[in-house]
Scaffold this active site. Sequence first.
Site, PDB file in Angstrom:
ATOM      1  N   THR A  15      -4.082   7.342 -16.210  1.00 13.78           N
ATOM      2  CA  THR A  15      -4.209   8.086 -14.961  1.00 13.78           C
ATOM      3  C   THR A  15      -2.868   8.647 -14.495  1.00 13.78           C
ATOM      4  O   THR A  15      -2.734   9.847 -14.238  1.00 13.78           O
ATOM      5  CB  THR A  15      -4.785   7.176 -13.863  1.00 13.78           C
ATOM      6  OG1 THR A  15      -6.086   6.718 -14.269  1.00 13.78           O
ATOM      7  CG2 THR A  15      -4.926   7.934 -12.559  1.00 13.78           C
ATOM      8  N   VAL A  16      -1.848   7.791 -14.438  1.00 12.47           N
ATOM      9  CA  VAL A  16      -0.540   8.242 -13.950  1.00 12.47           C
ATOM     10  C   VAL A  16       0.137   9.133 -14.981  1.00 12.47           C
ATOM     11  O   VAL A  16       0.690  10.189 -14.647  1.00 12.47           O
ATOM     12  CB  VAL A  16       0.360   7.045 -13.601  1.00 12.47           C
ATOM     13  CG1 VAL A  16       1.745   7.525 -13.164  1.00 12.47           C
ATOM     14  CG2 VAL A  16      -0.278   6.215 -12.497  1.00 12.47           C
ATOM     15  N   GLU A 123      10.874   4.569  -8.517  1.00  9.63           N
ATOM     16  CA  GLU A 123      10.267   4.873  -7.221  1.00  9.63           C
ATOM     17  C   GLU A 123       8.773   4.586  -7.189  1.00  9.63           C
ATOM     18  O   GLU A 123       8.223   4.143  -6.182  1.00  9.63           O
ATOM     19  CB  GLU A 123      10.514   6.345  -6.865  1.00  9.63           C
ATOM     20  CG  GLU A 123      10.069   6.738  -5.473  1.00  9.63           C
ATOM     21  CD  GLU A 123      10.883   6.076  -4.373  1.00  9.63           C
ATOM     22  OE1 GLU A 123      10.313   5.213  -3.669  1.00  9.63           O
ATOM     23  OE2 GLU A 123      12.072   6.396  -4.218  1.00  9.63           O
ATOM     24  N   GLY A 181     -14.901   2.348  -8.952  1.00  8.36           N
ATOM     25  CA  GLY A 181     -13.644   2.493  -9.676  1.00  8.36           C
ATOM     26  C   GLY A 181     -12.407   2.134  -8.878  1.00  8.36           C
ATOM     27  O   GLY A 181     -11.283   2.327  -9.335  1.00  8.36           O
ATOM     28  N   ASP A 195      -0.270  -8.296  -7.885  1.00 13.29           N
ATOM     29  CA  ASP A 195       0.275  -6.944  -7.810  1.00 13.29           C
ATOM     30  C   ASP A 195       1.212  -6.792  -6.613  1.00 13.29           C
ATOM     31  O   ASP A 195       2.340  -6.316  -6.746  1.00 13.29           O
ATOM     32  CB  ASP A 195      -0.878  -5.936  -7.726  1.00 13.29           C
ATOM     33  CG  ASP A 195      -0.405  -4.505  -7.572  1.00 13.29           C
ATOM     34  OD1 ASP A 195      -0.042  -3.888  -8.596  1.00 13.29           O
ATOM     35  OD2 ASP A 195      -0.399  -4.000  -6.440  1.00 13.29           O
ATOM     36  N   LYS A 199       5.518  -6.265  -6.327  1.00 12.21           N
ATOM     37  CA  LYS A 199       6.118  -5.158  -5.566  1.00 12.21           C
ATOM     38  C   LYS A 199       7.063  -5.655  -4.477  1.00 12.21           C
ATOM     39  O   LYS A 199       8.162  -5.128  -4.304  1.00 12.21           O
ATOM     40  CB  LYS A 199       5.014  -4.291  -4.967  1.00 12.21           C
ATOM     41  CG  LYS A 199       4.186  -3.552  -6.024  1.00 12.21           C
ATOM     42  CD  LYS A 199       2.979  -2.873  -5.421  1.00 12.21           C
ATOM     43  CE  LYS A 199       2.178  -2.117  -6.462  1.00 12.21           C
ATOM     44  NZ  LYS A 199       0.928  -1.519  -5.906  1.00 12.21           N
ATOM     45  N   GLY A 297      -3.024   6.345  -7.604  1.00 10.80           N
ATOM     46  CA  GLY A 297      -3.720   7.574  -7.930  1.00 10.80           C
ATOM     47  C   GLY A 297      -2.897   8.463  -8.845  1.00 10.80           C
ATOM     48  O   GLY A 297      -1.682   8.316  -8.970  1.00 10.80           O
TER      49      GLY A 297
END
Length: 425
Positions: A15-16, A123, A181, A195, A199, A297
């Site tokens: 996706t990325v 980033e 999804g 996750d 971060k 996204g």
Amino acid sequence: MENKKIKIGLIGLGTVGSGVFKTLSDFENVEVVKIAVKNKNKQRNIPNLDESIVTDNAYEVVNNPEIDIVVELIGGTNPAFDLIKTAIENGKHIVTANKELLAKHGEELFNFAEQHNKVVLYEAAIAGGIPIIMPIKTILAGNKINKIEAILNGTTNYILTKMDVQHSSYSDVLKEAQELGYAETDPTGDVEGFDAAYKITTLATLAFKKRVKIENVYKEGITKVRAEDMKAANDLGYKIKLIASAKLDEQGRADVRVHPMLISKKSTLAHIDYVTNAVSLTGHPLGSITLSGPGAGEFPTASSVVGDILAIVKELGTTDYLLPMMRCDHHETAEFIPVSETENKYYLSLDAKNNKGVIGNIGNICAEYNISLESIVQKNVSENNTADITVITEICKEKDMQGAVKAFETSEFINKVNSLIRVQG
């Protein structure tokens, strides 16, 4: 370097990666010359993709002598760590979105890059499309940041928002999120807090200018949050969010954690809903600032990745020491406050017998463990003569609260401890 196209190698075209490839096509000064994928035969809806540059051997990217910048977008630590180290050894600068790798091996990776005079930019690894690292390193560099509260995982924020809006159970909303999804088939990394913990580890290291070790970060997921807790929180003037927080006390000791939290409806974070992420920073002289936006996204994350790529591109050929302000220079390891010694307010939900003396018993147990109560509410007496009791405490120590919970679990007045959730202080 103005007339020369900078050669880019991509590792990962999910996706990325797809978003990065599509976005880079708009820039004439860069060219993607090699892309590593897991499955070459997978059908990809990517216009202008030259299949001849696609390989299933990532070492063809990191060992390619014409590539200037390697962009790692596969996640995980293996083989990502070795691939990045090999790329650095081969003279390439790195852009990555790999939060797990940075949390677990960031110190070694940044030291290795510095030894080879290469930069690692990341980033996209903390809050997707929200610019947070560059601002902290540049425009906020004059601030002493001592507190972070953030929503860093879109999946859990989506689930909690839907539970709140629909008055649905965690399991029902999770199933819906998977079908749409928004949640993985195996959602453990998100819903158990991994996750967000990765971060906040890197974000706290960056903001506090001290290395934060992932093994010292307390982590608790959202799987035990109930629809009843959502309603009770609303009634009390709160929303429940999975908060990644980091604080420094007056002695400079760190308290870094991820767990559900009751957030006052007056707080900005209480109104960050669905897949949106947000980061609130507090320090001097700025005070407090909140940045919010899409935390994941295709194109939001690609925005951050491409921004890092172009930052390196602009510097290439102009200096022998690229982007000094963006390099890691943390040498001190943060001393941690043990979780048991941290101080918090708490929301406590009890299933109690509807007998005389129950409220007094709860008060006595709390007093025994040095806990003062802000509020206590009894309601919903059921047919079997049990009552829902909701308690909000004043600030107290974690070890005292845990002691009280154990006492409640053995009390003749209490049938069950339903929930224990920390409250924003």
